[in-house]
Design an enzyme around this catalytic site. Structure first.
Site, PDB file in Angstrom:
ATOM      1  N   GLU A   1      23.984 -49.111 -17.037  1.00 13.28           N
ATOM      2  CA  GLU A   1      24.747 -49.808 -16.139  1.00 13.28           C
ATOM      3  C   GLU A   1      24.715 -49.062 -14.696  1.00 13.28           C
ATOM      4  O   GLU A   1      24.940 -47.715 -14.802  1.00 13.28           O
ATOM      5  CB  GLU A   1      25.952 -50.279 -16.433  1.00 13.28           C
ATOM      6  CG  GLU A   1      26.859 -51.181 -15.643  1.00 13.28           C
ATOM      7  CD  GLU A   1      26.210 -52.278 -14.980  1.00 13.28           C
ATOM      8  OE1 GLU A   1      25.693 -52.203 -13.684  1.00 13.28           O
ATOM      9  OE2 GLU A   1      25.374 -52.908 -15.740  1.00 13.28           O
TER      10      GLU A   1
ATOM     11  N   ARG B   1      40.666 -42.635 -11.223  1.00  7.56           N
ATOM     12  CA  ARG B   1      40.342 -41.908 -12.245  1.00  7.56           C
ATOM     13  C   ARG B   1      39.618 -40.642 -11.362  1.00  7.56           C
ATOM     14  O   ARG B   1      38.599 -41.117 -10.804  1.00  7.56           O
ATOM     15  CB  ARG B   1      39.379 -42.542 -13.330  1.00  7.56           C
ATOM     16  CG  ARG B   1      40.087 -43.262 -14.199  1.00  7.56           C
ATOM     17  CD  ARG B   1      39.247 -43.942 -15.187  1.00  7.56           C
ATOM     18  NE  ARG B   1      38.438 -45.233 -14.535  1.00  7.56           N
ATOM     19  CZ  ARG B   1      37.639 -45.728 -15.093  1.00  7.56           C
ATOM     20  NH1 ARG B   1      37.274 -45.662 -16.491  1.00  7.56           N
ATOM     21  NH2 ARG B   1      36.930 -46.765 -14.483  1.00  7.56           N
TER      22      ARG B   1
ATOM     23  N   GLY C   1      32.568 -34.390   2.724  1.00  3.72           N
ATOM     24  CA  GLY C   1      33.701 -34.729   2.776  1.00  3.72           C
ATOM     25  C   GLY C   1      34.486 -34.054   1.673  1.00  3.72           C
ATOM     26  O   GLY C   1      34.358 -32.670   1.418  1.00  3.72           O
TER      27      GLY C   1
ATOM     28  N   LYS D   1      37.763 -43.594  -4.062  1.00  6.90           N
ATOM     29  CA  LYS D   1      36.765 -44.069  -3.023  1.00  6.90           C
ATOM     30  C   LYS D   1      37.187 -45.356  -2.615  1.00  6.90           C
ATOM     31  O   LYS D   1      38.167 -46.263  -3.134  1.00  6.90           O
ATOM     32  CB  LYS D   1      35.298 -44.199  -3.350  1.00  6.90           C
ATOM     33  CG  LYS D   1      35.048 -45.194  -4.334  1.00  6.90           C
ATOM     34  CD  LYS D   1      33.705 -45.393  -4.671  1.00  6.90           C
ATOM     35  CE  LYS D   1      33.188 -46.582  -5.168  1.00  6.90           C
ATOM     36  NZ  LYS D   1      31.718 -46.792  -5.317  1.00  6.90           N
TER      37      LYS D   1
ATOM     38  N   LEU E   1      26.428 -49.661 -12.059  1.00  4.32           N
ATOM     39  CA  LEU E   1      27.341 -50.411 -11.460  1.00  4.32           C
ATOM     40  C   LEU E   1      28.114 -49.465 -10.506  1.00  4.32           C
ATOM     41  O   LEU E   1      28.718 -48.227 -10.897  1.00  4.32           O
ATOM     42  CB  LEU E   1      28.797 -51.126 -12.331  1.00  4.32           C
ATOM     43  CG  LEU E   1      29.672 -51.478 -11.683  1.00  4.32           C
ATOM     44  CD1 LEU E   1      30.142 -52.932 -12.476  1.00  4.32           C
ATOM     45  CD2 LEU E   1      30.957 -50.722 -11.626  1.00  4.32           C
TER      46      LEU E   1
ATOM     47  N   GLU F   1      31.429 -48.948  -8.347  1.00  2.02           N
ATOM     48  CA  GLU F   1      32.813 -49.441  -7.948  1.00  2.02           C
ATOM     49  C   GLU F   1      32.824 -49.956  -6.419  1.00  2.02           C
ATOM     50  O   GLU F   1      32.487 -49.306  -5.728  1.00  2.02           O
ATOM     51  CB  GLU F   1      33.893 -48.707  -8.648  1.00  2.02           C
ATOM     52  CG  GLU F   1      33.882 -48.867  -9.807  1.00  2.02           C
ATOM     53  CD  GLU F   1      35.041 -47.740 -10.548  1.00  2.02           C
ATOM     54  OE1 GLU F   1      36.126 -47.598 -10.009  1.00  2.02           O
ATOM     55  OE2 GLU F   1      34.806 -47.283 -11.346  1.00  2.02           O
TER      56      GLU F   1
ATOM     57  N   CYS G   1      32.690 -41.521 -12.958  1.00  2.98           N
ATOM     58  CA  CYS G   1      31.321 -41.412 -13.439  1.00  2.98           C
ATOM     59  C   CYS G   1      30.655 -39.900 -13.153  1.00  2.98           C
ATOM     60  O   CYS G   1      30.389 -39.179 -14.213  1.00  2.98           O
ATOM     61  CB  CYS G   1      30.087 -42.488 -13.020  1.00  2.98           C
ATOM     62  SG  CYS G   1      30.487 -44.062 -13.309  1.00  2.98           S
TER      63      CYS G   1
END
Ligand code: UDX
Length: 452
Positions: free
Chosen positions: A154, A348, A274, A341, A156, A158, A281
């Site tokens: 996956e 987490r 930054g 973010k 993905l 967020e 992840c």
């Protein structure tokens, strides 16, 4: 098609909702009763843009349950989307994946064919391990059994989970037999051919091309996931390393980002300097990849360096605050943004938590704000004293420094002049280079960014 999804975290729940939107019969299993209670009421346990909208539309069609035995026997395709947390040595813990495979094998019909899809991010070789677990249970049950195992990592992101689910760049499937490829090709047909009606609030991007489904061996599919995340993590750490040097030699990192990003071989995305990466992840997956390498007796100095640079960014921010104020003791520092973010409530591995802990350890008073993640962050630092602020406009009253840690859209529009006026010393540390230095200075701030 009857589908069962094990695990209703970010990946499992997004997948369940999207597949249900395609009119599949979806069952979702989770051991967490609290989460299921919310889902039974049609409420999403996580904040993810658009997820609640979609859940409102389809939740009555999804069978949410704590019981694998209730739903697995009738499924054709079963997806495992449970967590693979880091162990102390950084390696990913696949216990929950194997446990799910064992439970599935215990209750499936002896003479029915199932496709078992591993969506969780897992170390190389897990596909083979899961197939072994299934075989052992079949032996114990004294049945032949018929389960094809496929790896379908996956990607993905967020905050953009639904966009990625409806309009992915690619779908990767790793398997050892054609049945599994065929089952997944059928499952993803609406996405591969884009035959579904887009939700009105999430139209198909104008320049979107049909995504390829890449069929490969299981080890390569598992490696693709780690290699993709590590590459993106490297890219960010690279620009952060250059940002540090820009500060020493007097160059502006935002110009470098543009100047190198316009080279199409490099590209502009994931090149924002930054405070560096956090989340569930990159920290975990880079550590897990190093774990895989260490098992193989292989050195990965580039990946190691990316981690060092990344975690150093958090210390550098604290150093900047300390330098600006001479000491942190007794100073009031305001933190803007706590989620790892924007557009998520996920804290987490959030840089904010490390920064807050360092500041408090040095005797600072910390005020913190996040548009969505205040209560999650409050839980995470409940052992130390931090003041959580609901109204961001009031945060800087009598404060010594304002530190932007997470670049939520709402902070871009803050009235800097008002915030600066309320402060004891108007210092703005812009950890994500969101503000224009000229505008911040004109508003009365002493401005400190990253690499500029
Ligand atoms: C990531 C991958 O993007 C996704 O494909 C994978 O499946 C899971 O891991 P996610 O953790 O949701 O997704 O976050 P991502 O948007 O990739 O950002 C990760 C971190 O990098 C954030 O902390 C973000 O602030 C930081 N980042 C991102 C930067 O510091 N600079 C950038 O230019 C981009």
């Amino acid at each position: 098609m009857n589908i069962t999804i094990i695990g209703t975290g970010y990946v499992g729940l997004t997948t369940a909702v999207v597949l249900s939107y395609f009119d599949y019969n979806v069952a979702a299993v989770d051991k967490d009763e609290g989460k299921l209670n919310l889902l039974h009421k049609g409420k999403s346990p996580i904040y993810e843009p658009g997820l609640q909208n979609l859940l409102d539309e389809v939740c009555h069609t999804i069978h949410f349950t704590t019981s694998v035995a209730d739903v697995v026997p009738d499924a054709e395709l079963i997806m495992i989307a449970v967590g693979t947390p880091s162990q102390k040595n950084g390696e990913a813990d696949t216990r929950h994946v194997e446990e799910a495979a064992r439970e599935i094998a215990k209750v499936c019909h002896p003479d029915k064919h199932y496709t078992l899809v591993i969506k969780s991010t897992v170390p190389i070789g897990t596909n083979r391990r899961v197939a072994q677990v299934v075989d052992i249970v079949f032996e114990e049950r004294n049945i032949q059994g018929n389960i094809s195992v496929a790896s379908n990592p996956e990607f993905l992101q967020e905050g953009l989970a639904l966009q990625g689910a409806f309009y992915p760049d690619r779908i990767v499937v790793g398997a050892n037999n054609d049945d599994a490829f065929e089952a997944l090709r059928r499952l993803y047909q609406p996405i591969l051919e884009q035959t579904f009606d887009s939700p009105t609030w999430l139209p198909r991007p104008a320049a979107y091309h049909l995504p390829p489904m890449m069929a490969t061996d299981p080890n390569s599919a598992e490696m693709i996931k780690y290699a993709a995340n590590t590459f993106l993590a490297l890219k960010i750490s690279y620009i952060n390393e250059i940002a540090g040097l820009c500060e020493d030699v007097g160059a502006d990192i935002t110009e470098i980002e543009r100047g190198i990003g316009l080279d199409s071989r490099i590209g502009r995305r994931f090149l924002r300097a930054g405070i560096g990466w956090g989340g569930s992840c990159y920290p975990k997956d880079t550590a897990a990849l190093l774990g895989v390498a260490s098992q193989a007796g292989y050195q990965m100095p580039i990946t190691e360096a990316a981690r060092v640079v990344n975690f150093e960014q958090r210390k550098r921010i604290v150093k900047k605050i300390r330098n600006a104020l001479k000491t942190l003791k007794g100073k009031t520092i305001c933190i803007l943004g706590l989620a790892f973010k924007p557009n998520t409530d996920d804290i987490r591995e959030a840089p904010s938590l490390d920064i807050i802990r360092q500041l408090v350890a040095e005797g600072a008073n910390v005020r913190a704000h996040d548009p969505i993640a205040n209560s999650n962050a409050q839980q995470a630092v409940k052992d130390i004293s931090v003041e959580f602020i609901e109204d961001v406009h009031l945060i800087s009253h009598n404060a010594d420094a304002l530190v932007l840690v997470t670049e939520w859209e709402t902070y871009h529009k803050l009235e800097l002049r008002k915030l600066a006026k309320q402060m004891k010393t108007p210092i703005l540390i812009d950890g994500r280079n969101v503000f224009s230095p000229q505008e911040a200075i004109a508003a009365g701030f002493h401005y400190i960014g990253v690499g500029r």
